[in-house]
Design an enzyme around this catalytic site. Structure first.
Site, PDB file in Angstrom:
ATOM      1  N   GLY A   6      46.577  39.932  50.561  1.00 16.28           N
ATOM      2  CA  GLY A   6      46.066  39.318  49.408  1.00 16.28           C
ATOM      3  C   GLY A   6      46.814  40.271  48.115  1.00 16.28           C
ATOM      4  N   GLY A  62      41.097  46.022  46.893  1.00 11.31           N
ATOM      5  CA  GLY A  62      39.952  46.789  47.884  1.00 11.31           C
ATOM      6  C   GLY A  62      40.196  46.388  49.122  1.00 11.31           C
ATOM      7  CD  GLU A  76      49.905  48.108  51.183  1.00 15.35           C
ATOM      8  OE1 GLU A  76      50.301  46.841  50.699  1.00 15.35           O
ATOM      9  OE2 GLU A  76      49.385  48.636  50.652  1.00 15.35           O
ATOM     10  NE  ARG A 132      48.933  51.924  46.446  1.00 13.10           N
ATOM     11  CZ  ARG A 132      48.765  50.980  47.589  1.00 13.10           C
ATOM     12  NH1 ARG A 132      49.659  49.800  47.676  1.00 13.10           N
ATOM     13  NH2 ARG A 132      47.876  51.163  48.516  1.00 13.10           N
TER      14      ARG A 132
END
Length: 323
Positions: A11, A16, A36, A175
């Site tokens: 997604g 989250g 990831e 991030r």
């Protein structure tokens, strides 16, 4: 022989999903969480791949580079970002096996929880960058053509959250290499909503050639939120978006072949949804409650269980030691 359950949590970024997926895996003794490959993405080249894409978009928007130069950067980055997923997919594919007969409720012996499916880097994010004018449709078609076949027992969890909450979460997480880009967030939410529509459309018997092939191309309507129970028509799918974009560039044959391939890859996915507007523990509970409804497979060889587990553990190890 053992039973294998593969779950791909995917997604738009910042929902989250990583928090929920990793928490679900940590509470189970039979699960391996495959994150990831951020370390690979930050070590594969002169700079971070995520930062490379965002920087290319930002510089193109400011007129510092042209669209052709930006597209070269983004195409190379997306291709490299897909490598860990596609390579792992090829490694475990011979050991996946077939789905058991209906009604057999034996629980899985091993659960793999993947943070993203190969379609994220080969379909969804390239299409979002097409919508932000940073990648031409020809490059998107090239990446879609690399999506591997969908093995039995491919379970895909998508999800959503209100747009305003989503943006605030994205800003808060900070991030490295990722820029809070509201336009990109709108684009990727749009693409994933169309993805959900596309799977529903194909599984209801939809055919893009019958529904779209003879009509003038047009942009899909604004899609409903992921999880909408209504069955969408072909005009409200990724197939319509790609069909229209490809036709305008004079590459109708290549577009048609690629759409056939994409339909084949998406049609057999088992799709589920999570509402990420709920608190984190409730999101984990939603995922937990979905597991019994998912399709597992029976591994074809006695050694397949160990081969899959070893590959998953090697993925985790290599992705953190690749700089």
């Amino acid at each position: 022989m053992s039973r294998l359950l593969r779950v791909y949590v995917d997604g738009p970024h910042g929902l989250g999903k990583t928090t929920a997926a990793s928490a679900l895996a940590s509470e189970r003794g039979d699960a391996i969480y495959l994150p990831e490959p951020m370390s690979y993405w930050s070590g594969a080249g002169e700079d971070d791949l995520v930062a490379r894409v965002y920087t290319a978009q930002h510089r193109m928007d400011r007129g510092e580079i042209d669209a052709r130069e930006a597209a070269g950067v983004v195409l190379g980055a997306q291709l490299t970002m897909s490598t860990p997923y596609v390579a792992l997919n090829g490694l475990i594919a011979p050991h996946i096996g077939e789905e058991p007969s209906p009604g057999n409720a034996t629980p899985p012996d091993l659960i793999l929880i993947f943070d993203r499916h190969p379609i994220a880097s080969l379909l969804c994010y390239p299409l979002a960058r097409y919508l932000t004018r940073c990648l031409p449709i020809e490059s998107v078609l090239s990446l879609i053509a690399l999506i591997p076949p969908t093995p039995p027992g491919t379970n895909l969890i998508l999800g959503t959250a209100p747009a305003e909450d989503h943006l605030s979460r994205l800003v808060a997480r900070g991030r490295p290499g990722e820029l809070p880009d509201a336009r990109m967030l709108r684009a990727i939410r749009y693409v994933y909503a169309l993805l959900a529509n596309t799977v529903k459309y194909l599984q209801s018997g939809g055919s893009w050639r019958a529904d779209l092939g003879s009509e003038p191309p047009r942009l899909p309507l604004a899609p409903p939120e992921i999880g909408d129970p209504n069955n969408p028509g072909g005009h409200n799918t990724l197939l319509a978006l790609i069909h229209g974009a490809g036709a305008t560039r004079g590459c109708a044959a290549m577009t048609s072949w690629t759409l056939d391939l994409l339909a084949d890859r998406l049609r057999s996915m088992n799709m589920f949804t999570v509402d990420y507007s709920a608190p984190p523990e409730a999101c984990v509970a939603q995922m937990r409650n979905l597991l019994p409804s998912m399709q597992c497979t029976v591994t074809p060889k006695p050694e397949s269980h160990r081969a899959v587990a070893d590959a998953a553990l090697a993925f985790m190890r290599e992705m953190s030691n690749c700089k």
